[in-house]
Enzyme design. Sequence first.
Site, mmCIF file in Angstrom:
data_model
loop_
_atom_site.group_PDB
_atom_site.id
_atom_site.type_symbol
_atom_site.label_atom_id
_atom_site.label_comp_id
_atom_site.label_asym_id
_atom_site.label_seq_id
_atom_site.Cartn_x
_atom_site.Cartn_y
_atom_site.Cartn_z
ATOM 1 N N SER A 67 -17.075 -30.672 27.347
ATOM 2 C CA SER A 67 -18.390 -30.044 27.243
ATOM 3 C C SER A 67 -18.342 -28.521 27.335
ATOM 4 O O SER A 67 -19.386 -27.875 27.277
ATOM 5 C CB SER A 67 -19.305 -30.603 28.326
ATOM 6 O OG SER A 67 -18.634 -30.584 29.559
ATOM 7 N N THR A 83 -22.335 -28.067 31.243
ATOM 8 C CA THR A 83 -22.080 -26.642 31.095
ATOM 9 C C THR A 83 -21.560 -26.091 32.404
ATOM 10 O O THR A 83 -21.976 -26.550 33.461
ATOM 11 C CB THR A 83 -23.424 -25.961 30.775
ATOM 12 O OG1 THR A 83 -23.851 -26.434 29.515
ATOM 13 C CG2 THR A 83 -23.340 -24.459 30.808
ATOM 14 N N THR A 135 -20.513 -23.107 27.351
ATOM 15 C CA THR A 135 -20.684 -24.519 27.014
ATOM 16 C C THR A 135 -20.358 -24.776 25.544
ATOM 17 O O THR A 135 -20.400 -23.846 24.731
ATOM 18 C CB THR A 135 -22.149 -24.938 27.264
ATOM 19 O OG1 THR A 135 -22.271 -26.345 27.146
ATOM 20 C CG2 THR A 135 -23.109 -24.284 26.295
ATOM 21 N N ARG A 152 -27.647 -25.360 16.150
ATOM 22 C CA ARG A 152 -28.531 -25.487 17.315
ATOM 23 C C ARG A 152 -27.997 -24.645 18.487
ATOM 24 O O ARG A 152 -26.813 -24.643 18.781
ATOM 25 C CB ARG A 152 -28.628 -26.959 17.726
ATOM 26 C CG ARG A 152 -29.463 -27.221 18.984
ATOM 27 C CD ARG A 152 -28.611 -27.253 20.235
ATOM 28 N NE ARG A 152 -29.373 -27.645 21.418
ATOM 29 C CZ ARG A 152 -28.892 -27.568 22.649
ATOM 30 N NH1 ARG A 152 -27.676 -27.122 22.864
ATOM 31 N NH2 ARG A 152 -29.637 -27.940 23.682
ATOM 32 N N THR A 181 -28.117 -26.122 33.824
ATOM 33 C CA THR A 181 -27.354 -27.083 33.053
ATOM 34 C C THR A 181 -28.300 -28.216 32.674
ATOM 35 O O THR A 181 -29.303 -28.427 33.335
ATOM 36 C CB THR A 181 -26.142 -27.584 33.870
ATOM 37 O OG1 THR A 181 -25.419 -28.538 33.102
ATOM 38 C CG2 THR A 181 -26.558 -28.223 35.171
ATOM 39 N N GLY A 182 -27.974 -28.907 31.596
ATOM 40 C CA GLY A 182 -28.842 -29.998 31.162
ATOM 41 C C GLY A 182 -29.397 -29.744 29.782
ATOM 42 O O GLY A 182 -28.820 -28.979 29.010
HETATM 43 C C1 SD4 Z 1 -27.248 -27.014 26.235
HETATM 44 N N1 SD4 Z 1 -27.505 -26.689 28.596
HETATM 45 O O1 SD4 Z 1 -26.606 -26.707 25.260
HETATM 46 C C2 SD4 Z 1 -26.552 -27.009 27.572
HETATM 47 C C3 SD4 Z 1 -25.857 -28.304 27.760
HETATM 48 C C4 SD4 Z 1 -25.591 -28.648 29.170
HETATM 49 O O2 SD4 Z 1 -25.115 -30.067 30.823
HETATM 50 O O3 SD4 Z 1 -25.714 -27.921 30.068
HETATM 51 N N2 SD4 Z 1 -25.292 -29.786 29.520
HETATM 52 O O4 SD4 Z 1 -28.425 -27.362 26.182
#
Ligand code: SD4
Length: 337
Positions: free
Chosen positions: A78, A197, A215, A225, A248-249
């Site tokens: 990731s 991330t 990330t 994107r 994160t997320g």
């Molecule tokens: C995103 N926030 O590209 C990042 C992905 C991520 O845990 O953090 N995942 O949206």
Amino acid sequence: MINRRKFITASALLLALDKKSIASSLPNEVNKPIVISTWDFGVAANADAWKILIKNGRALDAVEQGVWVPEADESNQSVGYGGLPDRDGKVTLDACIMDENGNIGAVLALEHIKHPISVARKVMEKTPHVMLAGDGALQFALEQGFKKENLLTPSSEKAWKAWLKTAKYEPMMNVENKLYDKAAPQKLPGNQYNHDTIGMIAMDVKGNLSGACTTSGMAYKLHGRIGDSPIIGAGLYIDNEIGGATSTGVGEEVVRNVGSFLVVELMRQGYSPEDACKEAVMRIIRKKPEIAKNIQVGFLAMNKNGEYGAYAIQRGFSYAVCDRMKQDLVIKGKSYY
Ligand code: SD4
């Protein structure tokens, strides 16, 4: 003869006073240096950042070096090298960095460069701009001497090909006991281990703060994107007077709420790091409760005293802390659900 109990009480009082006066004369009433970062893999990243911090190095250097660890780690799907690709099979990386003086640099959808955080730093230090994207970011990186590499590892390619069979874009987050299989993420259906991330915040011996966020973004996203991670204010924000935050997320929800900036502004109003993260999470939940139910977003923050905290929508969000007290602390963040 002095009564024994009185003597003990008096010495205890003296001791307490002494501790208090020692504490107030110590420069590090503030817990520094310190580095915190998202998820369990933050432990290894913090360890490299710590090597710089403990030698009185600059927080900016510490966060850059720290996040190099997951960026270079092929088993981490990731972040950086080995990251899961977009739906067209391209590994596109997002990263940003911010220093104690409010300087920022970011790269968006950068391909073929293993350490996007260092390109982001070059954008900050060598250009009059704050963000470079796509081909332009790659061109700049190559001009700066970065090596062009293939970032798609065989295991990420395999996962992508498995995903192509259904080609359903369903970002499933790190929800405890449901999908998280760190030992064998590729075993998850269609490889849905598509999160994690690294966001890192450090305070150096001088009390200066810096942060980095990097990330490969949401796996199997549309080509082009961009999430929250390279967007200053969303995926990361540092205010050297107040503190720093990172996220994160599912980035879309973080961007909608300018999450990390919000967390820092809440700390400015007196919120503790954890309460500030909680309020930012609650904004997301209150605005879109139906979406929030099924996604993960976590915030991590630190204030100028070196106090830290986190909060997430779902269970399963963890973060790593490294300070003089403990170098490999992993804390489970609190969550709404
Ligand atoms: C995103 N926030 O590209 C990042 C992905 C991520 O845990 O953090 N995942 O949206």
